[in-house]
Design a protein around this motif. Structure first.
Motif, mmCIF file in Angstrom:
data_model
loop_
_atom_site.group_PDB
_atom_site.id
_atom_site.type_symbol
_atom_site.label_atom_id
_atom_site.label_comp_id
_atom_site.label_asym_id
_atom_site.label_seq_id
_atom_site.Cartn_x
_atom_site.Cartn_y
_atom_site.Cartn_z
ATOM 1 N N TYR A 179 33.517 20.399 107.350
ATOM 2 C CA TYR A 179 33.721 20.538 105.905
ATOM 3 C C TYR A 179 32.594 19.824 105.161
ATOM 4 N N ASP A 180 32.268 18.634 105.608
ATOM 5 C CA ASP A 180 31.195 17.864 104.969
ATOM 6 C C ASP A 180 29.852 18.581 105.068
ATOM 7 N N ILE A 181 29.608 19.251 106.178
ATOM 8 C CA ILE A 181 28.324 19.928 106.402
ATOM 9 C C ILE A 181 28.238 21.245 105.623
ATOM 10 N N HIS A 182 29.297 22.055 105.671
ATOM 11 C CA HIS A 182 29.249 23.436 105.165
ATOM 12 C C HIS A 182 29.832 23.633 103.764
ATOM 13 N N SER A 183 30.640 22.697 103.280
ATOM 14 C CA SER A 183 31.291 22.816 101.964
ATOM 15 C C SER A 183 31.847 24.220 101.708
ATOM 16 N N PRO A 184 32.786 24.680 102.559
ATOM 17 C CA PRO A 184 33.330 26.029 102.361
ATOM 18 C C PRO A 184 34.183 26.131 101.103
ATOM 19 N N ASP A 185 34.327 27.366 100.607
ATOM 20 C CA ASP A 185 35.208 27.609 99.454
ATOM 21 C C ASP A 185 36.675 27.496 99.873
ATOM 22 N N VAL A 186 36.962 27.969 101.094
ATOM 23 C CA VAL A 186 38.329 27.998 101.621
ATOM 24 C C VAL A 186 38.297 27.619 103.101
ATOM 25 N N VAL A 187 39.348 26.921 103.552
ATOM 26 C CA VAL A 187 39.506 26.582 104.964
ATOM 27 C C VAL A 187 40.813 27.201 105.446
ATOM 28 N N THR A 188 40.771 27.886 106.595
ATOM 29 C CA THR A 188 42.017 28.281 107.249
ATOM 30 C C THR A 188 42.266 27.234 108.328
ATOM 31 N N MET A 189 43.493 26.741 108.418
ATOM 32 C CA MET A 189 43.802 25.614 109.301
ATOM 33 C C MET A 189 45.033 25.899 110.150
ATOM 34 N N ASP A 190 44.828 25.940 111.457
ATOM 35 C CA ASP A 190 45.954 26.055 112.380
ATOM 36 C C ASP A 190 46.735 24.744 112.329
ATOM 37 N N ILE A 191 48.006 24.779 112.679
ATOM 38 C CA ILE A 191 48.805 23.554 112.652
ATOM 39 C C ILE A 191 48.715 22.813 113.981
ATOM 40 N N THR A 192 48.972 23.505 115.089
ATOM 41 C CA THR A 192 49.037 22.862 116.389
ATOM 42 C C THR A 192 47.703 22.987 117.111
ATOM 43 N N MET A 193 47.005 21.854 117.267
ATOM 44 C CA MET A 193 45.699 21.829 117.937
ATOM 45 C C MET A 193 45.536 20.508 118.678
ATOM 46 N N PRO A 194 44.652 20.482 119.679
ATOM 47 C CA PRO A 194 44.359 19.212 120.358
ATOM 48 C C PRO A 194 43.451 18.332 119.502
ATOM 49 N N VAL A 195 43.233 17.104 119.929
ATOM 50 C CA VAL A 195 42.385 16.099 119.283
ATOM 51 C C VAL A 195 42.996 15.636 117.960
ATOM 52 N N MET A 196 43.085 16.546 116.978
ATOM 53 C CA MET A 196 43.758 16.234 115.713
ATOM 54 C C MET A 196 44.433 17.500 115.209
ATOM 55 N N GLU A 197 45.736 17.392 114.934
ATOM 56 C CA GLU A 197 46.464 18.583 114.472
ATOM 57 C C GLU A 197 46.154 18.872 113.011
ATOM 58 N N GLY A 198 46.557 20.061 112.580
ATOM 59 C CA GLY A 198 46.157 20.573 111.275
ATOM 60 C C GLY A 198 46.626 19.789 110.067
ATOM 61 N N ILE A 199 47.849 19.289 110.102
ATOM 62 C CA ILE A 199 48.372 18.585 108.927
ATOM 63 C C ILE A 199 47.595 17.289 108.692
ATOM 64 N N ALA A 200 47.270 16.570 109.762
ATOM 65 C CA ALA A 200 46.471 15.341 109.636
ATOM 66 C C ALA A 200 45.079 15.674 109.098
ATOM 67 N N ALA A 201 44.533 16.807 109.548
ATOM 68 C CA ALA A 201 43.206 17.221 109.076
ATOM 69 C C ALA A 201 43.249 17.583 107.589
ATOM 70 N N VAL A 202 44.319 18.237 107.152
ATOM 71 C CA VAL A 202 44.469 18.573 105.725
ATOM 72 C C VAL A 202 44.464 17.290 104.900
ATOM 73 N N ARG A 203 45.248 16.309 105.337
ATOM 74 C CA ARG A 203 45.310 15.035 104.596
ATOM 75 C C ARG A 203 43.925 14.393 104.513
ATOM 76 N N ALA A 204 43.198 14.390 105.637
ATOM 77 C CA ALA A 204 41.877 13.746 105.677
ATOM 78 C C ALA A 204 40.873 14.481 104.785
ATOM 79 N N ILE A 205 40.877 15.797 104.840
ATOM 80 C CA ILE A 205 39.948 16.574 104.005
ATOM 81 C C ILE A 205 40.283 16.394 102.528
ATOM 82 N N LYS A 206 41.571 16.469 102.181
ATOM 83 C CA LYS A 206 41.984 16.341 100.780
ATOM 84 C C LYS A 206 41.704 14.937 100.233
#
Length: 118
Positions: free
Chosen positions: A42-69
């Motif tokens: 996100y920091d590199i590409h500055s997209p207009d929109v992100v699609t985010m899966d919920i269940t993923m390894p390393v860091m799941e989607g909800i935690a990533a949403v919080r961090a990006i927001k």
């Protein structure tokens, strides 16, 4: 046309979504396979929109949403979830997601959800 980053741990799902979005006139600027990559990209590409899966390894989607927001309050993130994950989708919306797309993807619904954000 929106610049979109796709986040999903399944390469097949990323490919399907990329095809749908490209056919809909959007540009896929990045693909992330987990939440941590999504934050970094996100920091590199500055997209207009992100699609985010919920269940993923390393860091799941909800935690990533919080961090990006937290870093980018205006970020537009759409959750992608399988049927039966309603509670997780609600948690994602509370974390700052702007909507959700149900898997398996239906082209019209995906494009409609993106159109509401751009």
């Amino acid at each position: 046309m929106a610049r979109i980053m796709i986040t999903d741990d399944a390469a097949f799902m990323r490919m399907m979504l990329k095809t749908l979005l490209s056919e809909g006139g959007h540009e896929v600027v990045a693909e992330a396979s987990n939440g941590q990559e999504a934050i970094d990209f996100y920091d590199i590409h500055s997209p207009d929109v992100v699609t985010m899966d919920i269940t993923m390894p390393v860091m799941e989607g909800i935690a990533a949403v919080r961090a990006i927001k937290e870093k980018h309050p205006d970020a537009k993130i759409v959750m992608c979830s399988a049927m039966g994950q309603k509670e997780m989708v609600m948690e994602a919306i509370q974390a700052g997601a702007k909507g959700f797309i149900v898997k398996p993807f239906e082209k019209d619904k995906v494009l409609s959800e993106i159109a509401q954000l751009v």
